[in-house]
Design an enzyme around this catalytic site. Sequence first.
Site, PDB file in Angstrom:
ATOM      1  N   ASN A  49       3.858   5.617  -6.568  1.00 49.90           N
ATOM      2  CA  ASN A  49       2.702   5.579  -5.673  1.00 49.90           C
ATOM      3  C   ASN A  49       1.853   4.350  -5.980  1.00 49.90           C
ATOM      4  O   ASN A  49       1.765   3.900  -7.120  1.00 49.90           O
ATOM      5  CB  ASN A  49       1.886   6.875  -5.707  1.00 49.90           C
ATOM      6  CG  ASN A  49       1.499   7.352  -7.084  1.00 49.90           C
ATOM      7  OD1 ASN A  49       2.139   7.017  -8.080  1.00 49.90           O
ATOM      8  ND2 ASN A  49       0.451   8.146  -7.166  1.00 49.90           N
ATOM      9  N   ILE A  50       1.280   3.799  -4.919  1.00 53.43           N
ATOM     10  CA  ILE A  50       0.512   2.558  -5.007  1.00 53.43           C
ATOM     11  C   ILE A  50      -0.819   2.785  -4.298  1.00 53.43           C
ATOM     12  O   ILE A  50      -0.862   2.915  -3.064  1.00 53.43           O
ATOM     13  CB  ILE A  50       1.287   1.393  -4.341  1.00 53.43           C
ATOM     14  CG1 ILE A  50       2.684   1.249  -4.974  1.00 53.43           C
ATOM     15  CG2 ILE A  50       0.494   0.090  -4.470  1.00 53.43           C
ATOM     16  CD1 ILE A  50       3.647   0.379  -4.171  1.00 53.43           C
ATOM     17  N   GLU A  51      -1.895   2.875  -5.086  1.00 52.37           N
ATOM     18  CA  GLU A  51      -3.201   3.197  -4.504  1.00 52.37           C
ATOM     19  C   GLU A  51      -3.967   1.936  -4.105  1.00 52.37           C
ATOM     20  O   GLU A  51      -3.522   0.812  -4.354  1.00 52.37           O
ATOM     21  CB  GLU A  51      -3.998   4.064  -5.491  1.00 52.37           C
ATOM     22  CG  GLU A  51      -3.283   5.377  -5.736  1.00 52.37           C
ATOM     23  CD  GLU A  51      -4.075   6.370  -6.558  1.00 52.37           C
ATOM     24  OE1 GLU A  51      -5.045   5.982  -7.232  1.00 52.37           O
ATOM     25  OE2 GLU A  51      -3.701   7.558  -6.505  1.00 52.37           O
ATOM     26  N   CYS A  60       2.579   6.697  -0.919  1.00 45.91           N
ATOM     27  CA  CYS A  60       3.185   7.664  -1.832  1.00 45.91           C
ATOM     28  C   CYS A  60       4.496   7.120  -2.406  1.00 45.91           C
ATOM     29  O   CYS A  60       5.157   6.268  -1.794  1.00 45.91           O
ATOM     30  CB  CYS A  60       3.490   8.971  -1.105  1.00 45.91           C
ATOM     31  SG  CYS A  60       2.040   9.899  -0.589  1.00 45.91           S
ATOM     32  N   GLU A  62       7.367   8.555  -2.580  1.00 45.19           N
ATOM     33  CA  GLU A  62       8.505   8.874  -1.717  1.00 45.19           C
ATOM     34  C   GLU A  62       8.672   7.842  -0.617  1.00 45.19           C
ATOM     35  O   GLU A  62       9.768   7.365  -0.337  1.00 45.19           O
ATOM     36  CB  GLU A  62       8.310  10.257  -1.087  1.00 45.19           C
ATOM     37  CG  GLU A  62       8.212  11.396  -2.085  1.00 45.19           C
ATOM     38  CD  GLU A  62       6.799  11.623  -2.619  1.00 45.19           C
ATOM     39  OE1 GLU A  62       5.968  10.677  -2.610  1.00 45.19           O
ATOM     40  OE2 GLU A  62       6.506  12.749  -3.052  1.00 45.19           O
ATOM     41  N   CYS A  92       5.066  12.209   4.028  1.00 45.11           N
ATOM     42  CA  CYS A  92       6.368  11.838   3.454  1.00 45.11           C
ATOM     43  C   CYS A  92       7.485  12.721   4.001  1.00 45.11           C
ATOM     44  O   CYS A  92       8.590  12.246   4.252  1.00 45.11           O
ATOM     45  CB  CYS A  92       6.322  11.909   1.926  1.00 45.11           C
ATOM     46  SG  CYS A  92       5.334  10.572   1.224  1.00 45.11           S
TER      47      CYS A  92
HETATM   48  N1  THU Z   1       1.186  11.169  -3.892  1.00 43.24           N
HETATM   49  C1  THU Z   1       2.490  10.805  -3.868  1.00 43.24           C
HETATM   50  O1  THU Z   1       2.859   9.711  -4.336  1.00 43.24           O
HETATM   51  N2  THU Z   1       3.381  11.657  -3.314  1.00 43.24           N
HETATM   52  C2  THU Z   1       3.063  12.883  -2.797  1.00 43.24           C
HETATM   53  O2  THU Z   1       3.860  13.499  -2.149  1.00 43.24           O
HETATM   54  C3  THU Z   1       1.726  13.441  -3.071  1.00 43.24           C
HETATM   55  C4  THU Z   1       0.669  12.408  -3.309  1.00 43.24           C
HETATM   56  C5  THU Z   1       0.213  10.255  -4.533  1.00 43.24           C
HETATM   57  C6  THU Z   1      -0.770   9.631  -3.587  1.00 43.24           C
HETATM   58  C7  THU Z   1      -1.918   9.316  -4.516  1.00 43.24           C
HETATM   59  O3  THU Z   1      -1.655   8.077  -5.162  1.00 43.24           O
HETATM   60  C8  THU Z   1      -1.854  10.412  -5.570  1.00 43.24           C
HETATM   61  O4  THU Z   1      -0.548  10.956  -5.478  1.00 43.24           O
HETATM   62  C9  THU Z   1      -2.894  11.506  -5.390  1.00 43.24           C
HETATM   63  O5  THU Z   1      -2.835  12.029  -4.129  1.00 43.24           O
END
Ligand code: THU
Length: 135
Positions: A49-51, A60, A62, A92
Amino acid sequence: GGKIMEKKQIEEMIDLAIRQLDYSYVPYSHFHVGAALLAKNGTYYTGCNIENAAYTPTNCAERTAFFKAVSEGVREFQDGVLTEYAAPCGVCRQVMMEFCDPETFQIILAVSKDKYDIFTLKELLPLGFGPANLA
Ligand code: THU
């Protein structure tokens, strides 16, 4: 769609997904998610995941894995794996619906190499809307 995976392959994918946790860019949630995706051609695509400071551009793990594959011309997948025991978010699941057969695509939700559950996309996205609905 894909064929049922062997235990060794499942463990390898979980390993790949767990290694992605180191690359998660999560200064806001501190919630690391890793994913690994197996293409029909045998190639693994991984994702984290990349915020973002603006929050909504966050990607996300995925979708990172799927978009890496699709951006390289690969659209046929065998199985998926997600770590952290976080079930994939609705967005996703919808992206999976675009490229995978919901009846056969397997999603492994893993906490460790020997603790995981396997679901089909159909179980996680019943009555999903996909390309077939527009055909
Ligand atoms: N996140 C994912 O990478 N995949 C998911 O299916 C659920 C949420 C990440 C997004 C964000 O960076 C962090 O988790 C909190 O929501």
